[in-house]
Design a protein around this motif. Structure first.
Motif, PDB file in Angstrom:
ATOM      1  N   GLN A 182       0.826  -1.208   0.000  1.00 33.68           N
ATOM      2  CA  GLN A 182       0.000   0.000   0.000  1.00 33.68           C
ATOM      3  C   GLN A 182       0.860   1.259   0.000  1.00 33.68           C
ATOM      4  OE1 GLN A 182      -2.324  -0.808   3.487  1.00 33.68           O
ATOM      5  NE2 GLN A 182      -3.809  -2.087   2.400  1.00 33.68           N
ATOM      6  N   GLN A 183       1.983   1.215   0.723  1.00 32.29           N
ATOM      7  CA  GLN A 183       2.897   2.349   0.699  1.00 32.29           C
ATOM      8  C   GLN A 183       3.464   2.554  -0.700  1.00 32.29           C
ATOM      9  OE1 GLN A 183       6.593   1.800   2.745  1.00 32.29           O
ATOM     10  NE2 GLN A 183       7.037   3.977   2.872  1.00 32.29           N
ATOM     11  N   SER A 184       3.824   1.461  -1.353  1.00 32.35           N
ATOM     12  CA  SER A 184       4.361   1.569  -2.709  1.00 32.35           C
ATOM     13  C   SER A 184       3.332   2.160  -3.664  1.00 32.35           C
ATOM     14  CB  SER A 184       4.805   0.181  -3.191  1.00 32.35           C
ATOM     15  OG  SER A 184       5.356   0.252  -4.484  1.00 32.35           O
ATOM     16  N   GLU A 185       2.070   1.780  -3.501  1.00 27.85           N
ATOM     17  CA  GLU A 185       1.020   2.350  -4.354  1.00 27.85           C
ATOM     18  C   GLU A 185       0.832   3.837  -4.063  1.00 27.85           C
ATOM     19  OE1 GLU A 185      -2.487   0.048  -3.911  1.00 27.85           O
ATOM     20  OE2 GLU A 185      -1.572  -1.820  -4.595  1.00 27.85           O
ATOM     21  N   ASP A 311       1.669  11.390  -0.316  1.00 26.93           N
ATOM     22  CA  ASP A 311       2.888  11.250   0.469  1.00 26.93           C
ATOM     23  C   ASP A 311       2.567  11.024   1.944  1.00 26.93           C
ATOM     24  OD1 ASP A 311       1.815  13.782   0.650  1.00 26.93           O
ATOM     25  OD2 ASP A 311       3.744  14.808   0.751  1.00 26.93           O
ATOM     26  N   ILE A 312       1.480  11.635   2.425  1.00 34.33           N
ATOM     27  CA  ILE A 312       1.056  11.387   3.809  1.00 34.33           C
ATOM     28  C   ILE A 312       0.555   9.957   3.943  1.00 34.33           C
ATOM     29  CG2 ILE A 312      -0.650  12.026   5.563  1.00 34.33           C
ATOM     30  CD1 ILE A 312      -0.426  14.881   4.680  1.00 34.33           C
ATOM     31  N   ALA A 313      -0.194   9.498   2.953  1.00 30.81           N
ATOM     32  CA  ALA A 313      -0.671   8.115   2.990  1.00 30.81           C
ATOM     33  C   ALA A 313       0.503   7.140   2.991  1.00 30.81           C
ATOM     34  CB  ALA A 313      -1.586   7.841   1.795  1.00 30.81           C
ATOM     35  N   ALA A 314       1.543   7.444   2.213  1.00 33.18           N
ATOM     36  CA  ALA A 314       2.718   6.572   2.175  1.00 33.18           C
ATOM     37  C   ALA A 314       3.409   6.540   3.534  1.00 33.18           C
ATOM     38  CB  ALA A 314       3.688   7.043   1.091  1.00 33.18           C
ATOM     39  N   ALA A 315       3.528   7.702   4.194  1.00 36.82           N
ATOM     40  CA  ALA A 315       4.153   7.748   5.517  1.00 36.82           C
ATOM     41  C   ALA A 315       3.318   6.983   6.544  1.00 36.82           C
ATOM     42  CB  ALA A 315       4.332   9.203   5.956  1.00 36.82           C
ATOM     43  N   GLU A 316       1.995   7.066   6.412  1.00 38.71           N
ATOM     44  CA  GLU A 316       1.130   6.330   7.345  1.00 38.71           C
ATOM     45  C   GLU A 316       1.235   4.825   7.133  1.00 38.71           C
ATOM     46  OE1 GLU A 316      -2.231   4.158   8.704  1.00 38.71           O
ATOM     47  OE2 GLU A 316      -1.943   4.669   6.586  1.00 38.71           O
ATOM     48  N   ALA A 318       3.850   3.292   6.044  1.00 37.60           N
ATOM     49  CA  ALA A 318       5.154   2.891   6.575  1.00 37.60           C
ATOM     50  C   ALA A 318       5.058   2.613   8.065  1.00 37.60           C
ATOM     51  CB  ALA A 318       6.193   3.978   6.296  1.00 37.60           C
ATOM     52  N   MET A 319       4.249   3.404   8.772  1.00 36.34           N
ATOM     53  CA  MET A 319       4.036   3.149  10.205  1.00 36.34           C
ATOM     54  C   MET A 319       3.344   1.806  10.414  1.00 36.34           C
ATOM     55  SD  MET A 319       2.842   6.665  12.055  1.00 36.34           S
ATOM     56  CE  MET A 319       1.409   6.790  11.024  1.00 36.34           C
ATOM     57  N   ALA A 320       2.335   1.526   9.601  1.00 32.69           N
ATOM     58  CA  ALA A 320       1.623   0.262   9.749  1.00 32.69           C
ATOM     59  C   ALA A 320       2.554  -0.925   9.508  1.00 32.69           C
ATOM     60  CB  ALA A 320       0.436   0.218   8.777  1.00 32.69           C
ATOM     61  N   ALA A 321       3.421  -0.819   8.510  1.00 35.62           N
ATOM     62  CA  ALA A 321       4.378  -1.896   8.246  1.00 35.62           C
ATOM     63  C   ALA A 321       5.346  -2.059   9.406  1.00 35.62           C
ATOM     64  CB  ALA A 321       5.136  -1.604   6.954  1.00 35.62           C
ATOM     65  N   ALA A 322       5.821  -0.944   9.958  1.00 34.77           N
ATOM     66  CA  ALA A 322       6.749  -1.019  11.094  1.00 34.77           C
ATOM     67  C   ALA A 322       6.071  -1.625  12.312  1.00 34.77           C
ATOM     68  CB  ALA A 322       7.283   0.377  11.411  1.00 34.77           C
ATOM     69  N   GLU A 394      10.576   6.017  14.539  1.00 40.56           N
ATOM     70  CA  GLU A 394      11.072   6.885  13.466  1.00 40.56           C
ATOM     71  C   GLU A 394       9.968   7.164  12.448  1.00 40.56           C
ATOM     72  OE1 GLU A 394      14.314   6.836   9.763  1.00 40.56           O
ATOM     73  OE2 GLU A 394      14.286   5.218  11.252  1.00 40.56           O
ATOM     74  N   ASP A 395       9.213   6.145  12.080  1.00 33.29           N
ATOM     75  CA  ASP A 395       8.150   6.339  11.101  1.00 33.29           C
ATOM     76  C   ASP A 395       7.029   7.217  11.645  1.00 33.29           C
ATOM     77  OD1 ASP A 395       9.414   4.842   9.159  1.00 33.29           O
ATOM     78  OD2 ASP A 395       8.530   2.955   9.814  1.00 33.29           O
TER      79      ASP A 395
END
Length: 510
Positions: A182-185, A311-316, A318-322, A394-395
């Motif tokens: 989802q982050q990649s998308e 870009d905000i969705a991608a950062a969010e 990344a948090m879910a993946a972490a 960090e994320d």
């Protein structure tokens, strides 16, 4: 030897099946014991309204943002009503190499997600071939000193292996891979939005330089007429050589400045060609002076910004993946259960391999399960857990920073547009005043009231004022594009043109 294997297998078949059933039930029970932390989106401070939106913008009610970055933005650039820009945007979306690379990264992440999901299912393999072995007497329930011959066994069997999802290890890995995908998308949509905005910005900058080219062409023509007039008056003895030299100097200076504008335009045209996926030699843009942009974009609610910005969705994500990887690191502290089994045929000779009496089955150690419990690893798992938690922290910080950056970019664009309106009005007044002063100076020069230097100063002022007005018009167009980009490519419920294809379809075509 085959009969001996068959006897042992038959005697333990019932016990093996019961053990397998018990192991499966245990695995299903333990699957529910996931140690992954419950994911919650971090809270961020969201203002009720944008500072630069003015009192006309109703603040509305704040609401928690529900990401909608995957929703089609529509062809937002059509609000400018420019057919050439529409065509350039279509070409860029079809041929830009950065967008194709982002699409390839999306496909990679989807493949990684499919690979992670495969762990939900058993792995089945088939094998055929001989093995050379020397069984122990104890494995055959024989006396200790029995002489066991070394034999060659032919096997044709199917092997099944499955890892029970103890403590959510597999589930956490799938969750992390899903969030990565989802982050990649979201990053793909961010690259797409950046491309669309860059094409529009480069296009308006190019047209603004065309306006400057047009101004210089007209000014050079006027300077040439001025040199001819001054030359004629010098020949008639009405003016000194100083006036003629000043006129020629001003003409040469204007021509040099026009070449500088040509250099800027060539670089801008080359940049636009690269965005379109073309070589500069394969692209040329006909001169087309800029028409002032009158489109106005409503800013909407600040909370909607968190929904639309990719870009905000991608950062969010990344948090879910972490967060999922924290659970993955935690699961390493708990037992791991592998279930294995094999069924097929084995025989001492190849000719007897597929006889009914040659059938055999094998269950893993401990009656069909292999339960491993980690005891000591020198602190490796503890360090990996600490690393996963630090990555999550960090994320979280990156997400909140990205939100603040988004608010700043919207406020900057709103402020630019508000102040540019005032600056453009003042600059238009300056152009009118400079043109009036030029007319008066030329009239007074013909009447001998002022020298030619005053005429040159007034003409130079007109050109400077007109160039500044042209540059402000270009800045207004670019700032409008920048605001749309800062808003995530859309605003509120306003639909700008026909809806574009979904990101999934776009990625598939790249």
């Amino acid at each position: 030897m085959n009969n001996r294997y068959a006897t042992v297998g038959g005697a333990n078949k019932g016990l093996g099946l019961r053990a397998v059933a018990g192991g499966v039930l245990l695995a299903l029970f333990m699957t529910a014991c996931s140690v992954e932390p419950t994911y919650q989106r971090p809270q961020v401070d969201v203002p009720a309204a944008f500072k630069e939106a003015g009192p006309a913008a109703a603040p509305g009610a704040w609401k928690p943002a529900q990401p909608s970055d995957a929703e089609p933005r529509g062809q937002w650039w059509t609000i400018f009503g420019d057919a050439t820009l529409n065509q350039l945007e279509d070409e860029a979306l079809a041929a830009n190499q950065d967008l194709k690379a982002a699409a390839a990264r999306v496909r990679q992440s989807r493949a990684a997600l499919a690979a992670a999901r495969s762990a939900w299912f058993p792995e089945i393999d088939a094998g055929f071939g001989p093995t050379r072995e020397h069984p122990s007497p104890a494995s055959q329930f024989l006396p200790q000193n029995t002489n066991m011959p070394t034999a060659t066994l032919w096997r044709a069997q199917t092997t099944v292996s499955y890892e029970a999802d103890l403590f959510g290890r597999v589930g956490s890995n799938v969750s992390a891979a899903r969030a990565d995908s989802q982050q990649s998308e979201a990053l793909y949509r961010s690259v797409q939005l950046a491309l669309q905005a860059d094409v529009a910005s480069n296009y308006f900058q190019l047209r603004e330089l065309d306006t400057e080219r047009d101004l210089y062409s007209k000014t050079i023509a006027l300077r040439e007429e001025g040199v001819k007039l001054t030359q004629h008056r010098f020949d008639e003895g009405e003016v000194s050589e100083l006036d003629l030299s000043q006129a020629k100097n001003e003409l040469a200076t204007t021509r040099a400045e026009a070449v500088g504008v040509e250099r800027q335009r060539a670089a801008a045209e080359h940049s636009l060609a690269i965005l379109l996926g073309k070589t500069p030699a394969a692209f040329s843009f006909a001169q087309q002076p800029l028409v002032p942009v009158t489109a106005r974009v409503p800013p909407g609610l600040p909370s909607a910004l968190l929904e639309r910005r990719p870009d905000i969705a991608a950062a969010e994500r990344a948090m879910a993946a972490a967060n999922a990887r924290v659970g993955l690191a935690k699961s390493a502290f708990f037992p791991k259960l592998d279930i294995t089994g094999a069924f097929g045929y084995e025989s001492a000779t190849l000719g007897d391999l597929f006889m009914w009496s040659s059938r055999s089955f094998l269950l893993g150690p401990f009656a069909g399960t292999a339960l491993t419990l980690p005891l000591f690893d020198g602190g490796r798992r503890k360090a990996q857990l600490a690393q996963a938690r630090a990555q999550y922290d960090e994320d979280v910080a990156n997400y909140r920073s990205q939100v603040l950056t988004a608010f700043r970019e919207v406020e900057d664009s709103l402020a630019d547009l508000r102040l540019l309106d005032d600056q453009i009005r003042a600059q238009n007044d300056a152009v009118a005043a400079a043109q009036r002063a030029e007319h008066l100076s030329q009239t007074q020069y013909r009447e001998g009231q002022v020298n030619y230097l005053d005429v040159l100063d007034s003409e130079r002022s007109v050109l400077t004022a007109q160039r500044q007005a042209s540059q402000l018009a270009g800045a207004q167009a670019v700032s409008t594009v920048t605001l749309i980009r800062a808003l995530g490519g859309g605003w509120g419920d306003v639909s700008a043109g026909a809806a574009s294809a979904t990101s999934t379809q776009q990625v598939a075509k790249q």
